[in-house]
Enzyme design. Structure first.
Site, PDB file in Angstrom:
ATOM      1  N   HIS A  14      -5.159   5.832   3.122  1.00  0.00           N
ATOM      2  CA  HIS A  14      -5.111   7.180   3.708  1.00  0.00           C
ATOM      3  C   HIS A  14      -4.179   8.100   2.924  1.00  0.00           C
ATOM      4  O   HIS A  14      -3.316   7.658   2.161  1.00  0.00           O
ATOM      5  CB  HIS A  14      -4.626   7.092   5.160  1.00  0.00           C
ATOM      6  CG  HIS A  14      -3.249   6.504   5.295  1.00  0.00           C
ATOM      7  ND1 HIS A  14      -2.089   7.222   5.063  1.00  0.00           N
ATOM      8  CD2 HIS A  14      -2.841   5.258   5.618  1.00  0.00           C
ATOM      9  CE1 HIS A  14      -1.036   6.469   5.246  1.00  0.00           C
ATOM     10  NE2 HIS A  14      -1.459   5.257   5.577  1.00  0.00           N
ATOM     11  N   GLU A  87      -3.092  -1.001   9.859  1.00  0.00           N
ATOM     12  CA  GLU A  87      -1.928  -1.504   9.133  1.00  0.00           C
ATOM     13  C   GLU A  87      -1.349  -2.704   9.884  1.00  0.00           C
ATOM     14  O   GLU A  87      -1.661  -2.945  11.060  1.00  0.00           O
ATOM     15  CB  GLU A  87      -0.896  -0.370   9.006  1.00  0.00           C
ATOM     16  CG  GLU A  87       0.370  -0.716   8.248  1.00  0.00           C
ATOM     17  CD  GLU A  87       0.114  -1.149   6.812  1.00  0.00           C
ATOM     18  OE1 GLU A  87      -0.204  -2.344   6.624  1.00  0.00           O
ATOM     19  OE2 GLU A  87       0.257  -0.321   5.895  1.00  0.00           O
TER      20      GLU A  87
END
Length: 218
Positions: A14, A87
């Protein structure tokens, strides 16, 4: 198509968040992109605009799906979200600056920095994962999407840790070795999957993030 057909994966971290910029650990905390990150996402979308894609998949955390949305601009593809691409969960470390983690949790911080792959951080709002647990989750998620799209080209937008896991799996790197390779925000990283085996085809492409390019974007 044969189940053994090679799937091409464009794996993307990202764009930048405010917490990335100040070295504050995010983990599963849902932080959006900052202005620079939004510009990176737009540049990424332009860089991949002429690349045919059969699917776009993102972690369900907004910093990932905001980035993926820019890739989907102008395409008849909805971004699919997958929580398994999140994550690593860092438990009680999440939301803290690295320096504050070191001060508050010296032994656990030391184990983390020493790459003890079975060490687990103190629990916070969520229960933390060891690196071994996270690696198994992240790689299984990537391979699962490849298996769903044999012979296709797909984009997966995830997080730095997920990219690290993919790189280690593809290169056969031990989990306790240092991360001596770059994992850059909004970088383009190319993988293939054949018979369930990941291979790296290209790593760390960032030409689309040159300052002049970002400055020219609307």
């Amino acid at each position: 198509m044969s189940s053994t057909a090679t799937t091409s994966i464009i794996l993307i971290r990202h764009g930048e968040t405010a917490w990335n910029a100040e070295r504050r650990l995010q983990g599963h905390i849902d932080i959006g992109l900052n202005e620079r990150g939004l510009a990176q996402a737009r540049a990424l979308g332009q860089a991949l605009a002429q690349t045919p894609l059969d699917a776009i998949i993102a972690s369900d955390l907004q910093r990932a799906w905001q980035t993926a949305a820019a890739i989907g601009t102008g395409r008849a593809l909805a971004v699919q979200q997958d929580g398994a691409l999140r994550e690593r969960c860092y438990g009680g470390f999440e939301g803290l600056l690295y320096a504050d983690i070191e001060a508050a949790y010296p032994p656990q911080f030391a184990a983390w920095q020493a790459r003890d792959i079975d060490a687990v951080m103190p629990a916070g709002e969520r229960v933390a994962e060891s690196f071994r647990q996270f690696y198994a989750r992240a790689v299984a998620a990537i391979l699962g999407w490849a298996a769903r799209h044999p012979g296709a080209t797909i984009a997966i937008v995830a997080h730095g840790g997920v990219l690290e896991c993919a790189y280690r799996a593809a290169r056969g790197l031990a989990l306790d070795t240092p991360r001596d390779f770059p994992v850059l925000n909004a970088s383009i990283n190319r993988f293939s999957v054949t018979d369930g085996v990941l291979a790296v085809q290209g790593w760390g492409e960032v030409d689309h993030l040159a300052p002049a390019t970002l400055d020219e974007l609307p």
